[in-house]
Design an enzyme around this catalytic site. Structure first.
Site, mmCIF file in Angstrom:
data_model
loop_
_atom_site.group_PDB
_atom_site.id
_atom_site.type_symbol
_atom_site.label_atom_id
_atom_site.label_comp_id
_atom_site.label_asym_id
_atom_site.label_seq_id
_atom_site.Cartn_x
_atom_site.Cartn_y
_atom_site.Cartn_z
ATOM 1 N N ARG A 166 0.906 -1.683 -0.265
ATOM 2 C CA ARG A 166 -0.031 0.305 0.575
ATOM 3 C C ARG A 166 0.835 1.296 0.279
ATOM 4 O O ARG A 166 2.191 1.009 0.249
ATOM 5 C CB ARG A 166 -0.840 0.075 0.927
ATOM 6 C CG ARG A 166 -1.654 -1.267 1.314
ATOM 7 C CD ARG A 166 -2.676 -0.894 2.812
ATOM 8 N NE ARG A 166 -3.848 -2.110 3.244
ATOM 9 C CZ ARG A 166 -3.715 -2.911 3.592
ATOM 10 N NH1 ARG A 166 -1.914 -3.599 4.426
ATOM 11 N NH2 ARG A 166 -4.422 -4.465 3.255
ATOM 12 N N ARG A 217 -0.608 -1.869 -6.542
ATOM 13 C CA ARG A 217 -1.135 -3.094 -6.024
ATOM 14 C C ARG A 217 -1.856 -4.225 -6.633
ATOM 15 O O ARG A 217 -2.023 -5.337 -6.512
ATOM 16 C CB ARG A 217 -1.363 -2.029 -4.311
ATOM 17 C CG ARG A 217 -1.653 -3.450 -3.251
ATOM 18 C CD ARG A 217 -2.396 -2.900 -2.101
ATOM 19 N NE ARG A 217 -3.380 -3.705 -1.215
ATOM 20 C CZ ARG A 217 -2.850 -4.060 -0.420
ATOM 21 N NH1 ARG A 217 -1.486 -4.822 -0.483
ATOM 22 N NH2 ARG A 217 -3.705 -5.209 0.158
ATOM 23 N N HIS A 261 -2.223 2.715 -5.817
ATOM 24 C CA HIS A 261 -3.058 1.771 -5.132
ATOM 25 C C HIS A 261 -2.951 0.715 -6.286
ATOM 26 O O HIS A 261 -3.719 -0.371 -6.319
ATOM 27 C CB HIS A 261 -4.404 1.608 -4.752
ATOM 28 C CG HIS A 261 -4.839 0.713 -3.447
ATOM 29 N ND1 HIS A 261 -3.743 0.675 -2.148
ATOM 30 C CD2 HIS A 261 -6.249 -0.072 -3.396
ATOM 31 C CE1 HIS A 261 -4.926 0.109 -2.145
ATOM 32 N NE2 HIS A 261 -5.450 -0.018 -3.141
ATOM 33 N N LYS A 266 -2.315 -2.220 7.332
ATOM 34 C CA LYS A 266 -3.762 -1.759 7.262
ATOM 35 C C LYS A 266 -3.798 -3.023 8.766
ATOM 36 O O LYS A 266 -3.967 -3.727 8.633
ATOM 37 C CB LYS A 266 -4.620 -1.904 6.066
ATOM 38 C CG LYS A 266 -5.647 -1.098 6.003
ATOM 39 C CD LYS A 266 -6.524 -1.827 5.014
ATOM 40 C CE LYS A 266 -7.343 -0.831 4.691
ATOM 41 N NZ LYS A 266 -8.879 -1.214 3.794
ATOM 42 N N TYR A 299 -10.172 -10.289 -6.892
ATOM 43 C CA TYR A 299 -9.082 -10.146 -8.400
ATOM 44 C C TYR A 299 -9.228 -10.898 -9.117
ATOM 45 O O TYR A 299 -8.252 -11.073 -10.527
ATOM 46 C CB TYR A 299 -6.982 -10.264 -8.270
ATOM 47 C CG TYR A 299 -7.076 -8.964 -6.997
ATOM 48 C CD1 TYR A 299 -7.260 -7.563 -7.441
ATOM 49 C CD2 TYR A 299 -7.135 -9.247 -5.375
ATOM 50 C CE1 TYR A 299 -7.184 -6.914 -5.942
ATOM 51 C CE2 TYR A 299 -6.712 -8.122 -4.964
ATOM 52 C CZ TYR A 299 -7.004 -6.985 -5.530
ATOM 53 O OH TYR A 299 -6.488 -6.031 -4.302
ATOM 54 N N HIS A 343 -4.366 -9.944 3.855
ATOM 55 C CA HIS A 343 -5.941 -9.578 3.180
ATOM 56 C C HIS A 343 -6.303 -11.087 4.231
ATOM 57 O O HIS A 343 -6.152 -11.772 5.170
ATOM 58 C CB HIS A 343 -6.715 -10.383 2.401
ATOM 59 C CG HIS A 343 -6.782 -9.112 1.156
ATOM 60 N ND1 HIS A 343 -6.352 -9.559 -0.107
ATOM 61 C CD2 HIS A 343 -5.852 -7.919 1.141
ATOM 62 C CE1 HIS A 343 -6.619 -8.704 -0.674
ATOM 63 N NE2 HIS A 343 -6.266 -7.319 -0.151
#
Length: 315
Positions: free
Chosen positions: A131, A265, A262, A156, A297, A288
């Protein structure tokens, strides 16, 4: 507001979160004329304020949720008046958008329009799936050249994880870090050289702030005053510089997509899946919590889309 800041720092909230929460609390107070103390208001006033954000300001769902979190924190942690019952403001509809992904050729074309440190940072975003702020806040000790790994600290949700160190930029990154170390030694000679440490580590380890390993990989050109401690330090670079450089490179390379930092990424994740990486491994690399986030994705993979034939082409 001083009390709000004190409680935020007690709970170790990030400085950016502190600024954002304070802004929302001030907006909430000003919405009711700026003369009524939040203690004299409650759930009904919070609902009306949040509904106004959607009805009049037309904000996104994430913005409304951010304001809600700030006010819940105010009443629960600062005023010790938890909001009872479930709030039912007018909700902003959350829209699900497939991520914008660049092809490998588009990424290469964009890199040709970047140079210097911005190019190196962009390659890290794409090559390691970082990120924006994970790249900006990278410390020297987080880059492991021996194992070809990058340690992402406090990503995150405050989570740590491991990612890959791209071999393509290994020597370039090592040379860059060597220059940063020289700059750090010059700061030490001048009586400075300290850097911000998270979670009060500077009190636990008084000398750690001046150690080379804790220095940022991408430090600012000039020293500045830390807003919390008031000490002169060398912070990391501002993220806006890289954001502007990437936007400019996207335009100059003729890419007509809504792409930014972003997007690199997103492109990393999609290209890794196209190369056959296991989705569970990718989930770990991306950080994640739920594999469903990673599965998005699979909907933009080039291999899957290329296999689809339009009915118009069947005539």
């Amino acid at each position: 507001m001083d009390q709000v800041k004190e409680v935020l720092r007690y709970h170790h909230y990030a400085y950016r979160t502190e600024v954002t929460y304070c802004q929302w609390i001030v907006r909430y107070i000003h919405y009711y004329g700026g003369k009524t103390h939040p203690r004299e208001m409650g759930r009904q006033q919070v609902e009306a304020f949040l509904s106004n954000l959607v009805g009049k300001k037309n904000v996104a769902a994430s913005t409304q949720r951010q304001a809600l979190n700030a006010l819940v924190f105010l009443y629960r942690e600062v005023l010790d008046m938890p909001i009872e019952g479930e709030m039912m403001p007018i909700r902003s509809k959350k829209k699900v958008h497939p991520p914008t992904v660049l092809t490998k050729e588009e990424v290469q074309g964009m890199f040709l329009k970047l140079k210097g440190t911005h190019l190196l940072m962009a390659k890290l975003l794409y090559g390691a799936g970082l990120r924006l702020m994970e790249c900006i806040r990278l410390r020297i000790q987080d880059v492991d050249f021996g194992q070809n790994k990058i340690y992402v600290r406090g990503g995150k949700g405050g989570k740590d994880r491991l990612s890959v160190l791209p071999q393509n930029i290994r020597d370039e990154l090592r040379f860059h870090i060597d220059r940063v170390i020289v700059q750090h030694h010059e700061d030490l000679v001048e009586g400075f050289g300290a850097v911000y440490l998270p979670h009060a580590l500077d009190r636990k380890y008084p000398n750690a702030a001046r150690e080379t390993g804790w220095q940022y990989v991408f430090p600012a050109k000039k020293r500045s005053i830390d807003p919390r401690s008031g000490r002169e330090m060398r912070h990391h670079v501002l993220e806006t510089g890289l954001q502007k450089a990437v936007k400019r490179a996207v335009t100059q390379s003729g890419i007509h997509k809504k792409a930014g930092c972003h997007t690199l990424r997103h492109s990393f994740a999609t290209h890794m899946l196209e190369n056959g990486i296991n989705i569970r491994v990718l989930q770990t690399l991306m950080g994640h919590a739920d594999v469903k986030t990673t599965e998005i994705y699979t909907h933009v993979m080039k291999k899957d889309i290329d296999a689809i034939e339009s009915p118009l082409d069947q005539w």
